[in-house]
Design a protein around this motif. Sequence first.
Motif, PDB file in Angstrom:
ATOM      1  N   GLN A   1      -0.044 -30.138 -34.685  1.00  0.00           N
ATOM      2  CA  GLN A   1      -0.800 -29.828 -33.275  1.00  0.00           C
ATOM      3  C   GLN A   1      -0.712 -30.671 -32.416  1.00  0.00           C
TER       4      GLN A   1
ATOM      5  N   ASN B   1      -2.154 -33.367 -30.453  1.00  0.00           N
ATOM      6  CA  ASN B   1      -1.563 -34.487 -30.167  1.00  0.00           C
ATOM      7  C   ASN B   1      -0.361 -35.319 -31.716  1.00  0.00           C
TER       8      ASN B   1
ATOM      9  N   MET C   1      -9.035 -33.132 -42.478  1.00  0.00           N
ATOM     10  CA  MET C   1      -8.551 -31.797 -41.443  1.00  0.00           C
ATOM     11  C   MET C   1      -9.321 -32.392 -40.490  1.00  0.00           C
ATOM     12  N   ASN C   2     -10.511 -31.587 -41.007  1.00  0.00           N
ATOM     13  CA  ASN C   2     -11.672 -31.556 -40.570  1.00  0.00           C
ATOM     14  C   ASN C   2     -12.656 -33.208 -39.471  1.00  0.00           C
ATOM     15  N   GLN C   3     -12.280 -34.072 -40.058  1.00  0.00           N
ATOM     16  CA  GLN C   3     -12.388 -34.994 -39.655  1.00  0.00           C
ATOM     17  C   GLN C   3     -11.443 -35.986 -39.208  1.00  0.00           C
TER      18      GLN C   3
ATOM     19  N   ALA D   1      -9.865 -34.287 -36.747  1.00  0.00           N
ATOM     20  CA  ALA D   1     -10.256 -34.004 -35.493  1.00  0.00           C
ATOM     21  C   ALA D   1     -11.218 -34.255 -35.159  1.00  0.00           C
ATOM     22  N   ALA D   2     -12.035 -35.066 -35.981  1.00  0.00           N
ATOM     23  CA  ALA D   2     -12.997 -35.410 -35.273  1.00  0.00           C
ATOM     24  C   ALA D   2     -13.467 -36.692 -34.530  1.00  0.00           C
TER      25      ALA D   2
ATOM     26  N   LYS E   1     -10.852 -37.704 -33.376  1.00  0.00           N
ATOM     27  CA  LYS E   1      -9.534 -37.908 -31.947  1.00  0.00           C
ATOM     28  C   LYS E   1     -10.924 -37.675 -30.932  1.00  0.00           C
ATOM     29  N   SER E   2     -11.587 -36.192 -31.556  1.00  0.00           N
ATOM     30  CA  SER E   2     -12.511 -35.960 -30.324  1.00  0.00           C
ATOM     31  C   SER E   2     -13.677 -37.095 -29.504  1.00  0.00           C
TER      32      SER E   2
END
Length: 405
Positions: free
Chosen positions: A298, A300, A396-398, A400-401, A403-404
């Motif tokens: 990915q 990061n 996966m979505n969570q 990413a969230a 990290k953002s």
Amino acid sequence: MVTERLYYQNQYMRSFIARLQNSDRDEKGRFYVILDQTAFYPTGGGQPYDTGTLNDVNVYDVEEIDGEVRHYIEEPAEVHNEYTGEIDWNRRFDHMQQHTGQHILSAAFEEVFNYRTVSFHLGAEICSIDLDAGSLSDEEIVHVEKTANNIIMENRPVETRWVSEEELSNFSLRKEVSVVDNIRLVIIPDFDYNGCGGTHPDSTGQVSSLKILHWEKQKKKKIRVYFVCGLRVLKQLDEKHKVIQCLTNTLNTPQQDLNEAAVQNLRLNQGLEKKVNELNMELIEYEADSFIEQAEPQINWKIAKAIFHDRPMPELQQLAKRITIKSDRLLVFLINQKGEKLQLVCSRSNDVVINMNDLVKSVLPVIDGKGGGNDSIAQGGGDRIVSAEELMVELMNQAAAFKSE
């Protein structure tokens, strides 16, 4: 009207005729009748109630309330002038054997070792007494059991006598009586004098035999002794013989060597379990290496993920730990489908700044689940409301969230 107790006149009475005094329902809605006389023994003094029939209707419980004996029946009583009662004799005689055996056993403990009985329970299969004693040895058990069975084999008379409070001083009672009127003593001459309202055979020989099964410590320095008498001894012997016979066949070992064979088998199994655990850990190490090699890059970090079916949760936890310990910049998402349930384990390498406990809790509502852990590894489980694949996408979505943020 106080019910006349026919079982005190003749404890061997199996049938009788009585007149109805009252019929009603109690606060629980149970039907009962009260008769002018009865041979049914109500619960009391550690002895359970008799069962049987009244005019062919089953009597399933008997209680004494305010001097009246309530016979609880399975259906409303029809109005009759006379009722014919039939006692379940097998149950009655079993209770007589167990109760008299308890008197003998308690007297033996007190006479031989001065261990006083403080309570008695007559169970459906096994009886017990609680002794006021801090410990009990095998030798003491053997001695007391032999003493009790000698009293049984001597076929001593078992006498009952109604006495006044003033007359109690004439007897060496094992314990103080709990009533001041209508005092009934059960006496085994030169051995036991005891206040008791239960039913007993008229000689110790009818107890047949007594066997102490085992004993255990209770609170407040008490010892509970489990025992059986009469026909229950034969039942215990039959059950234990069947078990021993099965074990001799299974272990291919004669009875006298069963304990040694069982110990050897346990040691062998423990050794095999240890070896299996060692091999399983080796497999997890290889599996962890494979996950690291196949981890998806990915921006990061990398992600190692998989979906399993019916895999033990401890294995998933161990696998997740090994993967993250052996690699940097790595997230691990493992999901297990078990019937209609979904389980998940999430872990991270030390250099990934995502709280795994928060991540797992963020997806648990999707499966109406529960779980938790710490910032490095967390787990949870819930219902298979979504598919395992959909839950993985949500993870996966969570991630990413997180990290953002």
